[in-house]
Design a protein around this motif. Structure first.
Motif, PDB file in Angstrom:
ATOM      1  N   ASN A  37       0.827  -1.211   0.000  1.00  0.00           N
ATOM      2  CA  ASN A  37       0.000   0.000   0.000  1.00  0.00           C
ATOM      3  C   ASN A  37       0.860   1.259   0.000  1.00  0.00           C
ATOM      4  OD1 ASN A  37      -2.252  -1.608   0.093  1.00  0.00           O
ATOM      5  ND2 ASN A  37      -2.498  -1.470   2.312  1.00  0.00           N
ATOM      6  N   GLY A  38       0.458   2.228  -0.832  1.00  0.00           N
ATOM      7  CA  GLY A  38       1.168   3.503  -0.879  1.00  0.00           C
ATOM      8  C   GLY A  38       2.323   3.523  -1.853  1.00  0.00           C
ATOM      9  N   LYS A  39       2.681   2.381  -2.407  1.00  0.00           N
ATOM     10  CA  LYS A  39       3.786   2.327  -3.374  1.00  0.00           C
ATOM     11  C   LYS A  39       3.229   2.453  -4.794  1.00  0.00           C
ATOM     12  CE  LYS A  39       6.972  -0.487  -0.604  1.00  0.00           C
ATOM     13  NZ  LYS A  39       6.224  -0.415   0.659  1.00  0.00           N
ATOM     14  N   SER A  40       4.061   2.972  -5.692  1.00  0.00           N
ATOM     15  CA  SER A  40       3.628   3.128  -7.077  1.00  0.00           C
ATOM     16  C   SER A  40       3.407   1.757  -7.716  1.00  0.00           C
ATOM     17  CB  SER A  40       4.690   3.898  -7.883  1.00  0.00           C
ATOM     18  OG  SER A  40       5.873   3.114  -8.024  1.00  0.00           O
ATOM     19  N   ILE A  41       2.633   1.758  -8.787  1.00  0.00           N
ATOM     20  CA  ILE A  41       2.348   0.502  -9.491  1.00  0.00           C
ATOM     21  C   ILE A  41       3.639  -0.171  -9.945  1.00  0.00           C
ATOM     22  CG2 ILE A  41       1.254  -0.539 -11.503  1.00  0.00           C
ATOM     23  CD1 ILE A  41      -0.698   0.369  -9.383  1.00  0.00           C
ATOM     24  N   GLN A  42       4.578   0.626 -10.456  1.00  0.00           N
ATOM     25  CA  GLN A  42       5.844   0.080 -10.951  1.00  0.00           C
ATOM     26  C   GLN A  42       6.628  -0.601  -9.825  1.00  0.00           C
ATOM     27  OE1 GLN A  42       8.446   2.952 -12.758  1.00  0.00           O
ATOM     28  NE2 GLN A  42       9.898   1.417 -13.474  1.00  0.00           N
ATOM     29  N   ILE A  43       6.697   0.054  -8.678  1.00  0.00           N
ATOM     30  CA  ILE A  43       7.418  -0.512  -7.534  1.00  0.00           C
ATOM     31  C   ILE A  43       6.710  -1.771  -7.039  1.00  0.00           C
ATOM     32  CG2 ILE A  43       8.125  -0.133  -5.151  1.00  0.00           C
ATOM     33  CD1 ILE A  43       9.809   1.356  -7.197  1.00  0.00           C
ATOM     34  N   GLN A  44       5.379  -1.728  -6.998  1.00  0.00           N
ATOM     35  CA  GLN A  44       4.607  -2.893  -6.574  1.00  0.00           C
ATOM     36  C   GLN A  44       4.903  -4.096  -7.475  1.00  0.00           C
ATOM     37  OE1 GLN A  44       0.399  -2.411  -5.892  1.00  0.00           O
ATOM     38  NE2 GLN A  44       0.643  -0.359  -5.045  1.00  0.00           N
ATOM     39  N   GLU A  45       4.921  -3.850  -8.782  1.00  0.00           N
ATOM     40  CA  GLU A  45       5.178  -4.930  -9.740  1.00  0.00           C
ATOM     41  C   GLU A  45       6.582  -5.514  -9.560  1.00  0.00           C
ATOM     42  OE1 GLU A  45       4.437  -3.149 -13.501  1.00  0.00           O
ATOM     43  OE2 GLU A  45       2.248  -3.456 -13.398  1.00  0.00           O
ATOM     44  N   GLN A  46       7.545  -4.659  -9.294  1.00  0.00           N
ATOM     45  CA  GLN A  46       8.915  -5.124  -9.085  1.00  0.00           C
ATOM     46  C   GLN A  46       9.019  -5.985  -7.828  1.00  0.00           C
ATOM     47  OE1 GLN A  46      11.302  -1.568  -9.024  1.00  0.00           O
ATOM     48  NE2 GLN A  46      11.250  -1.303 -11.244  1.00  0.00           N
ATOM     49  N   ILE A  47       8.360  -5.522  -6.767  1.00  0.00           N
ATOM     50  CA  ILE A  47       8.380  -6.272  -5.503  1.00  0.00           C
ATOM     51  C   ILE A  47       7.690  -7.622  -5.674  1.00  0.00           C
ATOM     52  CG2 ILE A  47       7.517  -6.319  -3.127  1.00  0.00           C
ATOM     53  CD1 ILE A  47       7.874  -3.270  -3.065  1.00  0.00           C
ATOM     54  N   ILE A  48       6.526  -7.597  -6.314  1.00  0.00           N
ATOM     55  CA  ILE A  48       5.771  -8.838  -6.523  1.00  0.00           C
ATOM     56  C   ILE A  48       6.580  -9.834  -7.355  1.00  0.00           C
ATOM     57  CG2 ILE A  48       3.748  -9.834  -7.667  1.00  0.00           C
ATOM     58  CD1 ILE A  48       2.226  -7.289  -6.854  1.00  0.00           C
ATOM     59  N   GLU A  49       7.204  -9.340  -8.436  1.00  0.00           N
ATOM     60  CA  GLU A  49       7.991 -10.223  -9.294  1.00  0.00           C
ATOM     61  C   GLU A  49       9.163 -10.839  -8.545  1.00  0.00           C
ATOM     62  OE1 GLU A  49       9.136 -12.392 -12.560  1.00  0.00           O
ATOM     63  OE2 GLU A  49       7.271 -11.313 -12.175  1.00  0.00           O
ATOM     64  N   GLY A  50       9.832 -10.028  -7.730  1.00  0.00           N
ATOM     65  CA  GLY A  50      10.953 -10.538  -6.937  1.00  0.00           C
ATOM     66  C   GLY A  50      10.512 -11.619  -5.962  1.00  0.00           C
ATOM     67  N   ARG A  51       9.380 -11.388  -5.308  1.00  0.00           N
ATOM     68  CA  ARG A  51       8.860 -12.371  -4.349  1.00  0.00           C
ATOM     69  C   ARG A  51       8.402 -13.645  -5.049  1.00  0.00           C
ATOM     70  NH1 ARG A  51       5.239  -8.348  -0.469  1.00  0.00           N
ATOM     71  NH2 ARG A  51       6.996  -7.406   0.649  1.00  0.00           N
ATOM     72  N   ILE A  52       7.800 -13.484  -6.233  1.00  0.00           N
ATOM     73  CA  ILE A  52       7.335 -14.656  -6.983  1.00  0.00           C
ATOM     74  C   ILE A  52       8.521 -15.523  -7.387  1.00  0.00           C
ATOM     75  CG2 ILE A  52       6.309 -15.437  -9.151  1.00  0.00           C
ATOM     76  CD1 ILE A  52       4.299 -14.513  -7.057  1.00  0.00           C
ATOM     77  N   GLN A  53       9.569 -14.905  -7.897  1.00  0.00           N
ATOM     78  CA  GLN A  53      10.758 -15.668  -8.312  1.00  0.00           C
ATOM     79  C   GLN A  53      11.369 -16.406  -7.136  1.00  0.00           C
ATOM     80  OE1 GLN A  53      11.665 -16.260 -11.456  1.00  0.00           O
ATOM     81  NE2 GLN A  53       9.850 -15.066 -11.989  1.00  0.00           N
ATOM     82  N   LYS A  54      11.385 -15.746  -5.983  1.00  0.00           N
ATOM     83  CA  LYS A  54      11.912 -16.384  -4.771  1.00  0.00           C
ATOM     84  C   LYS A  54      11.051 -17.583  -4.384  1.00  0.00           C
ATOM     85  CE  LYS A  54      13.171 -15.331   0.042  1.00  0.00           C
ATOM     86  NZ  LYS A  54      12.300 -16.307   0.720  1.00  0.00           N
ATOM     87  N   ARG A  55       9.738 -17.399  -4.458  1.00  0.00           N
ATOM     88  CA  ARG A  55       8.807 -18.468  -4.107  1.00  0.00           C
ATOM     89  C   ARG A  55       8.939 -19.662  -5.058  1.00  0.00           C
ATOM     90  NH1 ARG A  55       6.515 -22.074  -1.322  1.00  0.00           N
ATOM     91  NH2 ARG A  55       4.314 -22.487  -1.702  1.00  0.00           N
ATOM     92  N   LEU A  56       9.060 -19.393  -6.353  1.00  0.00           N
ATOM     93  CA  LEU A  56       9.183 -20.465  -7.341  1.00  0.00           C
ATOM     94  C   LEU A  56      10.466 -21.267  -7.118  1.00  0.00           C
ATOM     95  CD1 LEU A  56       7.939 -18.776 -10.643  1.00  0.00           C
ATOM     96  CD2 LEU A  56       6.638 -20.073  -8.950  1.00  0.00           C
ATOM     97  N   LYS A  57      11.531 -20.580  -6.760  1.00  0.00           N
ATOM     98  CA  LYS A  57      12.795 -21.268  -6.487  1.00  0.00           C
ATOM     99  C   LYS A  57      12.686 -22.139  -5.243  1.00  0.00           C
ATOM    100  CE  LYS A  57      15.909 -18.025  -8.782  1.00  0.00           C
ATOM    101  NZ  LYS A  57      17.017 -17.042  -8.621  1.00  0.00           N
ATOM    102  N   GLU A  58      11.911 -21.682  -4.270  1.00  0.00           N
ATOM    103  CA  GLU A  58      11.689 -22.480  -3.059  1.00  0.00           C
ATOM    104  C   GLU A  58      10.957 -23.781  -3.371  1.00  0.00           C
ATOM    105  OE1 GLU A  58      11.304 -18.901   0.289  1.00  0.00           O
ATOM    106  OE2 GLU A  58       9.510 -19.834  -0.570  1.00  0.00           O
ATOM    107  N   MET A  59      10.146 -23.761  -4.415  1.00  0.00           N
ATOM    108  CA  MET A  59       9.364 -24.934  -4.795  1.00  0.00           C
ATOM    109  C   MET A  59      10.116 -25.857  -5.749  1.00  0.00           C
ATOM    110  SD  MET A  59       5.800 -22.863  -5.443  1.00  0.00           S
ATOM    111  CE  MET A  59       4.782 -24.288  -5.772  1.00  0.00           C
ATOM    112  N   SER A  60      11.274 -25.401  -6.240  1.00  0.00           N
ATOM    113  CA  SER A  60      12.028 -26.140  -7.254  1.00  0.00           C
ATOM    114  C   SER A  60      13.211 -26.873  -6.637  1.00  0.00           C
ATOM    115  CB  SER A  60      12.532 -25.170  -8.329  1.00  0.00           C
ATOM    116  OG  SER A  60      13.556 -25.752  -9.104  1.00  0.00           O
TER     117      SER A  60
END
Length: 219
Positions: free
Chosen positions: A136-159
């Motif tokens: 909340n309060g972060k720009s759309i671009q920053i939100q997308e970057q954070i989400i992508e970083g977390r998703i990649q981390k999560r996918l690696k945890e599952m691999s």
């Protein structure tokens, strides 16, 4: 003219890398006897060799298992190679055992590699991350970057291939397999695995002994 390299020096490099004698000798000559540089030289050549072998058919191999202490977690894994000769090698069988042990030690691992993860799971993970309050309060671009970083981390945890090897956390399971590919000269692939957790999926009784006694008295 190539410098002269002693047999003892070649043997030392071979023990450290598992590479062939001639490859070790050439690497030492190319690096003027510097073992650290020779190791790096062999790693680079080995990686190139691994990439070349990755498309080779792997129809041989073994199925191995690991039962954790206490017999509450069990794993079966199929590890494939190109020939029955390599499948019978102690090093290959040890690799299979180490991989099975790694799977047992990683409760979040569900897939062999990130490419195997269904898009439906990826989308579900994105929805979960997008709904977190710290965005909340972060720009759309920053939100997308954070989400992508977390998703990649999560996918690696599952691999499985992305996991740090439990016996040497400086390398991943993919690195461990690549080392075996270099050592054996054959393509090696994890085909499938299954994990068993004692009692998983069974409905467990929630009433404790005190409640049972109370129910008996009141009935």
């Amino acid at each position: 003219m190539p410098i002269q390299i002693s047999a003892q020096y070649v043997k030392e490099l071979r023990l450290k890398t598992g590479a062939g004698m001639m490859d070790c000798k050439k690497a030492l000559q190319a690096t003027e006897g510097d073992i650290d540089k020779a190791i790096e030289n062999l790693k680079q050549k080995g990686l190139a060799s691994v990439n070349k072998k990755s498309s080779r058919s792997t129809t041989e191999g073994i199925i191995d298992s690991y039962i954790h202490a206490g017999s509450r977690i069990g794993v079966m894994v199929e590890l494939n190679c190109e020939t029955d000769f390599v499948a019978r090698r102690v090093e290959f069988q040890e690799l299979a055992k180490n991989i099975a042990m790694q799977i047992a030690a990683c409760p979040l691992v569900e897939f062999i590699q990130t490419q195997d993860i269904p898009s439906s799971i990826v989308e579900q993970e994105k929805k979960i991350e997008a709904g977190k309050d710290d965005l909340n309060g972060k720009s759309i671009q920053i939100q997308e970057q954070i989400i992508e970083g977390r998703i990649q981390k999560r996918l690696k945890e599952m691999s499985l291939l992305n996991q740090p090897f439990i016996k040497n956390t400086d390398i991943t399971i993919q690195d461990l397999i690549n080392e075996s590919i270099t050592l054996t000269g054959e393509n090696i692939q994890i085909r499938r695995f299954v994990k068993f957790l004692l009692g998983e999926g069974l409905a467990k009784k929630t009433d404790n002994f005190a409640n049972e006694v109370k129910n008996m008295i009141e009935s």
